[in-house]
Design a protein around this motif. Structure first.
Motif, PDB file in Angstrom:
ATOM      1  N   ARG A   1      22.645 -21.110  -1.770  1.00  0.00           N
ATOM      2  CA  ARG A   1      23.434 -19.874  -1.934  1.00  0.00           C
ATOM      3  C   ARG A   1      22.976 -18.801  -0.939  1.00  0.00           C
ATOM      4  NH1 ARG A   1      26.053 -19.076  -7.162  1.00  0.00           N
ATOM      5  NH2 ARG A   1      25.960 -21.017  -8.306  1.00  0.00           N
TER       6      ARG A   1
ATOM      7  N   THR B   1      24.791 -25.051  -4.227  1.00  0.00           N
ATOM      8  CA  THR B   1      24.754 -24.279  -5.481  1.00  0.00           C
ATOM      9  C   THR B   1      23.340 -23.867  -5.861  1.00  0.00           C
ATOM     10  OG1 THR B   1      24.680 -26.434  -6.548  1.00  0.00           O
ATOM     11  CG2 THR B   1      26.820 -25.320  -6.495  1.00  0.00           C
TER      12      THR B   1
ATOM     13  N   ILE C   1      30.485 -18.171  -5.101  1.00  0.00           N
ATOM     14  CA  ILE C   1      29.376 -18.311  -4.147  1.00  0.00           C
ATOM     15  C   ILE C   1      29.645 -17.503  -2.880  1.00  0.00           C
ATOM     16  CG2 ILE C   1      28.137 -19.988  -2.682  1.00  0.00           C
ATOM     17  CD1 ILE C   1      28.323 -21.962  -5.016  1.00  0.00           C
TER      18      ILE C   1
ATOM     19  N   SER D   1      25.190 -17.090   2.054  1.00  0.00           N
ATOM     20  CA  SER D   1      25.457 -15.641   2.147  1.00  0.00           C
ATOM     21  C   SER D   1      25.032 -15.095   3.508  1.00  0.00           C
ATOM     22  CB  SER D   1      24.793 -14.880   0.991  1.00  0.00           C
ATOM     23  OG  SER D   1      23.429 -14.714   1.258  1.00  0.00           O
TER      24      SER D   1
END
Ligand SMILES: NC(=O)c1ccc[n+]([C@@H]2O[C@H](COP(=O)([O-])OP(=O)(O)OC[C@H]3O[C@@H](n4cnc5c(N)ncnc54)[C@H](OP(=O)(O)O)[C@@H]3O)[C@@H](O)[C@H]2O)c1
Length: 266
Positions: free
Chosen positions: A15, A10, A49, A19
């Protein structure tokens, strides 16, 4: 596909890693955040997320999050790593860890524990540019002694450790190359620079992902070498490269990004 468990999922780095990983040849099979995270039990999709139904767990369920993973990939805090890494190593999971801010003995303890159990990459900076800069800094050994060196780093105002782990890694290389025996972290009033001192200065402002500048100044000229990360993707991509590399290692031990990148030839 390489299966990864992202610890610190988180956070700013977690994050970004997620991605980048989902766009590439990686499968996210586990996600872990702090025990106080309000999203624990929800999926990464529910938390916005990424588009995966992977549940977010707290560290008390680390074992469950890691069960299917090939690699434990983390960007958290030194305290979190001190508790989580031994568990990952005991499960025989390969480790890629980017957390900084450890006390020296805290990090040495972790290295000792991990090095006999699993292959692991520990790196204070995963960007390719900074690791190339580390190599360049070794050449400073060949400059005449009248040149003095200072390191200036700038990061976002939420960063917990100062100087950055990268600046400390640079300071270690520069000290070995130039024979510096002391690090000075700031100056006030008329504090003259003494022989044997290396300046390492920190700036914390806004959202800067990371800037490191090495100033090499002689009496009549100077060189400035600056690395600037445009975004955290620079670190995320390097960390994923380390994940691919660690999957090919059979021998337990602590490896560096220098090992991962070799001679920058491939
Ligand atoms: N090596 C590199 O290239 C590189 C690059 C950038 C940053 N870093 C380093 O990476 C670290 C993280 O940076 P960041 O900017 O991403 O920090 P951040 O945004 O504060 O994220 C920290 C993450 O760690 C989680 N966490 C805290 N305690 C935990 C625990 N006990 N178990 C599991 N997870 C826990 C947090 O969860 P909550 O959200 O629940 O609090 C959060 O997800 C820092 O040390 C930073 O210096 C390294």
């Amino acid at each position: 596909m390489i299966k990864i468990c992202v610890v610190g999922a988180t956070g700013r780095m977690g994050r970004t890693v997620i991605s980048e990983a989902v766009k590439r040849n990686f499968e996210i099979v586990g996600a872990v955040a702090s025990p106080s995270n309000r999203g624990l039990g929800k999926t990464l999709r529910e938390l916005g997320i990424c588009d995966l139904d992977v549940p977010l767990y707290g560290p008390s369920k680390l074992r469950e999050a890691l069960e299917r993973a090939d690699v434990y990939l983390s960007f958290t805090t030194p305290e979190a790593e001190a508790a989580n890494i031994p568990e990952a190593a005991n499960m025989g999971k390969r480790i890629v860890m980017g957390t900084t801010g450890f006390a020296e003995d805290q990090l040495n303890k972790l290295k000792l524990l991990v090095s006999s159990r699993v292959p692991a990459v520990f790196a204070s900076n995963f960007s390719l540019g900074v690791n190339f800069l580390f190599k360049m800094l070794r050449q400073l050994a060949y400059l005449p002694s009248e040149y003095e060196i200072s390191i200036v780093e700038a990061h976002h105002s939420q960063k917990r450790d100062a100087p950055s782990g990268t600046a400390l890694a640079m300071a270690k290389i520069v000290s070995a190359a130039r024979g510096y025996s002391q690090i000075v972290r700031g100056r006030e009033r008329s504090a003259l620079r003494a022989h044997g001192e290396l300046e390492v200065l920190s700036v914390r402002a806004g959202g800067i992902p990371g800037i490191h500048e090495v100033i090499v100044a002689g009496p009549y000229d100077m060189i400035s070498i600056k690395h600037m990360a445009f975004s955290r993707n620079a670190f995320a991509l390097g960390a994923l490269r380390a994940v691919e590399w660690i999957m090919k290692q059979d021998q337990p031990g602590i490896y560096s990004m220098e090992d991962v990148l070799g001679d920058f030839e491939s």
